[in-house]
Each structure stands twice: as C-alpha cells, then as structure tokens.
Design an enzyme around this catalytic site. Structure first.
Site, mmCIF file in Angstrom:
data_model
loop_
_atom_site.group_PDB
_atom_site.id
_atom_site.type_symbol
_atom_site.label_atom_id
_atom_site.label_comp_id
_atom_site.label_asym_id
_atom_site.label_seq_id
_atom_site.Cartn_x
_atom_site.Cartn_y
_atom_site.Cartn_z
ATOM 1 N N ASP A 61 1.713 6.200 -3.229
ATOM 2 C CA ASP A 61 1.234 6.986 -4.371
ATOM 3 C C ASP A 61 2.259 7.120 -5.491
ATOM 4 O O ASP A 61 1.986 7.780 -6.494
ATOM 5 C CB ASP A 61 0.805 8.381 -3.909
ATOM 6 C CG ASP A 61 -0.586 8.400 -3.292
ATOM 7 O OD1 ASP A 61 -1.393 7.503 -3.609
ATOM 8 O OD2 ASP A 61 -0.864 9.313 -2.495
ATOM 9 N N GLU A 64 0.980 5.317 -8.703
ATOM 10 C CA GLU A 64 -0.273 5.923 -9.145
ATOM 11 C C GLU A 64 -0.084 7.355 -9.657
ATOM 12 O O GLU A 64 -0.736 7.759 -10.614
ATOM 13 C CB GLU A 64 -1.246 5.912 -7.959
ATOM 14 C CG GLU A 64 -2.664 6.225 -8.288
ATOM 15 C CD GLU A 64 -3.564 6.026 -7.086
ATOM 16 O OE1 GLU A 64 -4.301 6.968 -6.776
ATOM 17 O OE2 GLU A 64 -3.516 4.952 -6.450
ATOM 18 N N ASP A 65 0.804 8.117 -9.032
ATOM 19 C CA ASP A 65 0.871 9.555 -9.304
ATOM 20 C C ASP A 65 2.194 10.062 -9.878
ATOM 21 O O ASP A 65 2.368 11.268 -10.040
ATOM 22 C CB ASP A 65 0.565 10.333 -8.021
ATOM 23 C CG ASP A 65 -0.864 10.131 -7.550
ATOM 24 O OD1 ASP A 65 -1.726 9.771 -8.369
ATOM 25 O OD2 ASP A 65 -1.115 10.332 -6.344
ATOM 26 N N ASP A 121 -4.263 6.117 4.821
ATOM 27 C CA ASP A 121 -4.388 7.022 3.681
ATOM 28 C C ASP A 121 -5.703 7.793 3.753
ATOM 29 O O ASP A 121 -5.736 9.022 3.603
ATOM 30 C CB ASP A 121 -4.296 6.215 2.385
ATOM 31 C CG ASP A 121 -4.373 7.067 1.135
ATOM 32 O OD1 ASP A 121 -3.849 8.196 1.124
ATOM 33 O OD2 ASP A 121 -4.955 6.589 0.132
#
Length: 194
Positions: A61, A64-65, A121
């Site tokens: 992540d 993405e984050d 996930d």
C-alpha cells in the site's frame, strides 16, 4: 543480506511511510498493522514464496496510499519487489468504481506472487470487517465489499489454496454486527453458499 533482514527492512520502510496513517475502524488502529498482517498470512499459509513476495506484501500500500513512488521502491528493494508492488497497486488516476473493476479484470493476469498478496490483502480486510466495521460504513457497503472482494479473489485462488480456503469460509459463513443495529447480526456475503 539475510532474508530476515530484507523483510525487516521492508517493515521499517513501510512503518515510516505509513507512520501517520490509521485504519478507518472505530479504534483507529495504526495502518502498519495491516501490511504486516498481509505478509504474515502469506508466510503462515505454508505455500513457499520468495522473500520478495513477503517484502512486497509489506509494501503493497505504500505507492497507493503514501507519497512513495515505484522508482523509490525499486531503488531500495529492487526491480522484482517494485514490479510486485506495481501489480497490486490501484491506478489512483481512475475513478473509484473503475479502480474496483480493474482489480476484478486484472487479478487473473497478475503473477503468482502478486496473487498471494491480493489473496492475503483481501483476507485481512474482510476479517477486519467481521469484527470492526469502519466508521461511516453501512451494512450494504460491508456486504458490497464482500461481494466485490470475492470477484477479485476468484481470479487468484489457485496461487494459494490455504488462503483461498480461508476466504471461501469467510464468504460462506462470516457475519458481522453493525453499530447502528446492535441487536442484529448480518451475513457478510448475502448470497454465497459455497
């Protein structure tokens, strides 16, 4: 460098990147718990995977984050880890519904290693939903997430049968309580019976 150190370096990197982030649950648990759980689920499954898969699971992540770039991941962890993180990262330039549809369409075509990460996930996220519904989520949103996640994981399940079996059990039997309906229990996946 030992494999253990490689995994710990990925955990340290992810912890630094996610340091201010919290999960959307009522307890607002530290976000870093999630990628560590994802990597642990893969390792505990008993299916042999590369150390790069475990590293990418921890880092899945970050692009993405956070402000992490794929180039940064490659510089620190190498091309294999970069490619795995890329395969499991959403394209944030797309609208949310398009990103969700892209996950369904791409899941069967990612590498076996990326499939392990996708399965773990979703297993981690779905397990969390059974015990602690994110603030602001409706009953319908939880159920829709389960239905969507099943479409994604159906394209990956051959990579890791133990994780796929745990997911199948969740889809078939999992329930949750919603804070707005304290006396009721809801089936997570409304229609799946196995």
């Amino acid at each position: 460098m030992s494999d253990s150190l490689k995994v710990l370096q990925a955990a340290t990197f992810a912890a630094q990147k996610h340091t201010e982030q919290r999960r959307k649950n009522k307890a607002q648990t530290p976000y870093i718990n999630h990628p560590i759980i994802v990597s642990t689920l893969i390792a505990e499954s008993g299916v042999p995977v590369s150390v790069e898969t475990l590293q990418a699971a921890i880092l899945h992540d970050t692009v993405e984050d956070t402000d992490t770039t794929l180039e940064e991941v490659e510089k620190v962890f190498g091309k294999t880890v970069r490619d795995l993180v890329d395969q499991v990262s959403d394209d944030k330039t797309l609208p949310k519904l398009a990103r969700k549809q892209a996950q369904i369409e791409h899941a069967p075509h990612v590498s076996e290693s990326a499939k392990h990460i996708k399965l773990a996930d979703k297993l981690a996220n779905l397990t969390d939903l059974t015990t602690d519904v994110p603030v602001g989520w409706t009953v319908e949103r939880v159920q829709e997430y389960f239905e969507w996640a099943k479409k994604v994981t159906d394209g990956c399940k051959s990579a890791n049968p133990p994780l796929a079996a745990k997911l199948d059990l969740l889809y078939k039997e999992a329930t949750f309580k919603h804070p707005d309906f304290a006396d009721r229990t809801f089936k997570c996946h409304k229609t799946y019976t196995g």
